[in-house]
Design an enzyme around this catalytic site. Structure first.
Site, PDB file in Angstrom:
ATOM      1  N   SER A  13       0.841  -1.195   0.000  1.00  0.00           N
ATOM      2  CA  SER A  13       0.000   0.000   0.000  1.00  0.00           C
ATOM      3  C   SER A  13       0.876   1.245   0.000  1.00  0.00           C
ATOM      4  CB  SER A  13      -0.945  -0.034   1.206  1.00  0.00           C
ATOM      5  OG  SER A  13      -1.837   1.047   1.192  1.00  0.00           O
ATOM      6  N   HIS A  14       0.741   2.127   1.025  1.00  0.00           N
ATOM      7  CA  HIS A  14       1.453   3.402   1.009  1.00  0.00           C
ATOM      8  C   HIS A  14       2.864   3.314   1.567  1.00  0.00           C
ATOM      9  CE1 HIS A  14      -0.842   3.080   4.794  1.00  0.00           C
ATOM     10  NE2 HIS A  14       0.253   3.546   5.334  1.00  0.00           N
ATOM     11  N   ARG A  80       5.277 -13.813  10.285  1.00  0.00           N
ATOM     12  CA  ARG A  80       3.828 -13.594  10.300  1.00  0.00           C
ATOM     13  C   ARG A  80       3.344 -13.073  11.656  1.00  0.00           C
ATOM     14  NH1 ARG A  80       0.645 -16.264   6.265  1.00  0.00           N
ATOM     15  NH2 ARG A  80       1.958 -17.284   4.707  1.00  0.00           N
ATOM     16  N   SER A 151      -6.730   8.053   9.956  1.00  0.00           N
ATOM     17  CA  SER A 151      -6.779   7.739   8.523  1.00  0.00           C
ATOM     18  C   SER A 151      -6.346   8.933   7.699  1.00  0.00           C
ATOM     19  CB  SER A 151      -8.199   7.331   8.121  1.00  0.00           C
ATOM     20  OG  SER A 151      -9.054   8.465   8.136  1.00  0.00           O
ATOM     21  N   CYS A 152      -6.126   8.701   6.415  1.00  0.00           N
ATOM     22  CA  CYS A 152      -5.759   9.800   5.517  1.00  0.00           C
ATOM     23  C   CYS A 152      -6.886  10.826   5.446  1.00  0.00           C
ATOM     24  CB  CYS A 152      -5.421   9.268   4.129  1.00  0.00           C
ATOM     25  SG  CYS A 152      -6.704   8.251   3.366  1.00  0.00           S
ATOM     26  N   THR A 182      -8.413   2.228  -3.910  1.00  0.00           N
ATOM     27  CA  THR A 182      -7.352   1.662  -3.077  1.00  0.00           C
ATOM     28  C   THR A 182      -7.177   0.183  -3.399  1.00  0.00           C
ATOM     29  OG1 THR A 182      -8.854   1.088  -1.263  1.00  0.00           O
ATOM     30  CG2 THR A 182      -7.853   3.279  -1.215  1.00  0.00           C
ATOM     31  N   ARG A 234     -16.151   5.975  -3.606  1.00  0.00           N
ATOM     32  CA  ARG A 234     -14.916   5.507  -4.230  1.00  0.00           C
ATOM     33  C   ARG A 234     -15.029   5.724  -5.736  1.00  0.00           C
ATOM     34  NH1 ARG A 234     -11.443   2.274  -1.163  1.00  0.00           N
ATOM     35  NH2 ARG A 234     -11.746   2.818   1.027  1.00  0.00           N
ATOM     36  N   ASN A 317      -3.937  10.982  -0.756  1.00  0.00           N
ATOM     37  CA  ASN A 317      -4.196   9.982   0.280  1.00  0.00           C
ATOM     38  C   ASN A 317      -3.050   8.991   0.460  1.00  0.00           C
ATOM     39  OD1 ASN A 317      -5.925   9.524  -2.345  1.00  0.00           O
ATOM     40  ND2 ASN A 317      -5.328   7.473  -1.668  1.00  0.00           N
TER      41      ASN A 317
END
Length: 339
Positions: A13-14, A80, A151-152, A182, A234, A317
Site C-alpha cells: 500500500s502506502h 507472520r 486515517s488519511c 485503493t 470511491r 491519500n
C-alpha cells in the site's frame, strides 16, 4: 543530529512512500522491514517503480539479504507473528505498523515483545489513542506505547474542522470524501460478502461506501464529538481524494471571511505544511505528490447562508498521509527524549 531507528511492518500500500518520506527526514532512519508476503527482489521492484508517482529517483537494490536504498542497508524479515520480529536486535525502538491487520492496542502491542518500545499504527484504531499532526499533538504523553495516526481522510478533515470550529463554532456537519481507488477494491466484479457494493469493479463504478473518518474527528477534537458524520464515494482514479465538509456554524460569517481565516491558519506555525490553501482552478492530479494533509480549495466551496457553508479540501491519500506518519514519529520521539 541523532536519528530514530525505525522498523516498518508491512511493505505494501502506502509504505514504499513512507520509506521514501523517511529518506527526506534526517531525524528518521529505517533499519528493518518485515513482510511475510513479499520477497526481497519484489520489494526492490515495488520501491523502484510506481504507476502513479513514477520511478524512484535514487538507487535501490538488494545485497546479502538486505534492502539497500541510496546506499543505506535495511534488514528484511518475513515473520507472520509480530511478536517474533527481532526489532530489538536492529535497535528499532519505534515501529510503524502498516499491515492494516494489527490495528488494536492488544494486537499492535505484540511488537513490544520483539524489542520495540513504541508502535505507531498507520490506520484508524478502535482503542488506541489517535493523533493528527497539527491538531492534537499536545495531548500526547510519553507513557503511551501504542498510538494511531488515524486515517488519511481524518488527517485531511481534522485540520480544516479545527480552524472552522475554533473561529466560528461548528454546530453540526456532514462530510463526504470522494476517494481514489485503493488496493482493497476489486478490479472487476467479485465476491464481497460484507460489502456488496465494495465488490463491484473499481474501474467501472462510482461506489458509495462507509467511512469512520468524520466520527474519528471527535476523538482528536473532543468538542466535535457527535457533531460530525460522513460517507465516501470511491471513484476510478489512482490517487488524490477530496473532502466535502458541509457545516452549520454557530457564528455567522461571509465566505470571504472564512477563506481569509483558513488562509491565515495555513500560514501559521502550527499548520504550515499541514493545511494548504489555493485559489487556482485545480483538479485532482494537481495534488499528486503533495505533502500537505489538506489543501483548501477556495474556489470550490459555496455558501447558502452566513451559517451554512460547504468547504472543499484536497489530499494525496498516499504521499500526504505517509509524510504525516513520519512527522508523527519524529514528534513522538522528540517528546520521548529519543532525539
Amino acid at each position: 543530529m541523532s536519528t530514530i531507528n525505525t522498523g516498518i511492518n508491512g511493505f505494501r500500500s502506502h509504505w514504499p512512500y513512507c520509506l521514501a518520506c523517511s529518506l527526506e527526514n534526517p531525524k528518521v532512519k529505517v533499519v528493518a522491514i518485515n513482510d511475510p508476503f513479499i520477497d526481497l527482489e519484489y520489494m526492490v521492484y515495488m520501491f523502484k517503480y510506481d504507476s502513479t508517482h513514477g520511478r524512484f529517483k535514487g538507487t535501490v537494490e538488494h545485497k546479502d539479504g538486505k534492502l539497500v536504498v541510496n546506499g543505506h542497508e535495511i534488514a528484511v524479515h518475513a515473520e507472520r507473528d509480530p511478536a517474533q520480529i527481532p526489532w530489538g536486535s536492529h535497535g528499532a525502538d519505534y515501529v510503524i505498523e502498516s499491515t492494516g491487520v494489527f490495528t488494536t492496542k492488544d494486537a499492535a502491542s505484540a511488537h513490544l515483545k520483539g524489542g520495540a518500545k513504541k508502535v505507531i499504527i498507520s490506520a484508524p484504531s478502535a482503542d488506541a489513542p489517535m493523533f493528527v499532526v497539527g491538531v492534537n499533538l499536545d495531548k500526547y504523553t510519553s507513557d503511551l506505547t501504542v498510538i494511531s495516526n488515524a486515517s488519511c481522510t481524518t488527517n485531511c478533515l481534522a485540520p480544516l474542522a479545527k480552524v472552522i470550529h475554533d473561529n466560528y463554532g461548528i454546530l453540526e456537519g456532514l462530510m463526504t470524501t470522494v476517494h481514489a481507488t485503493t488496493a482493497t477494491q476489486k478490479t472487476v466484479d467479485g465476491p464481497s460478502n460484507k460489502d456488496w457494493r465494495g465488490g463491484r469493479g473499481a474501474g467501472a463504478n462510482i461506489i458509495p461506501s462507509s467511512t469512520g473518518a468524520a466520527k474519528a474527528v471527535g476523538k482528536v477534537i473532543p468538542e466535535l464529538n457527535g457533531k460530525l458524520t460522513g460517507m465516501a464515494f470511491r471513484v476510478p482514479t489512482p490517487d488524490v481524494s477530496v473532502v466535502d465538509l458541509t457545516v452549520r456554524l454557530e457564528k455567522p460569517a461571509s465566505y470571504d471571511e472564512i477563506k481569509a481565516t483558513i488562509k491565515k491558519a495555513s500560514e501559521s506555525e502550527e499548520l504550515k505544511g499541514i493545511l494548504g490553501y489555493t485559489e487556482d482552478q485545480v483538479v485532482s492530479t494537481d495534488f499528486v505528490g503533495d505533502a500537505h494533509s489538506s489543501i483548501f480549495d477556495a474556489k470550490a466551496g459555496i455558501q447558502l447562508s452566513p451559517t451554512f457553508v460547504k468547504l472543499i479540501s484536497w489530499y494525496d491519500n498516499e504521499f500526504g498521509y505517509s509524510t504525516r506518519v513520519v512527522d508523527l514519529l519524529a514528534y513522538v520521539a522528540g517528546k520521548d527524549g529519543a532525539l
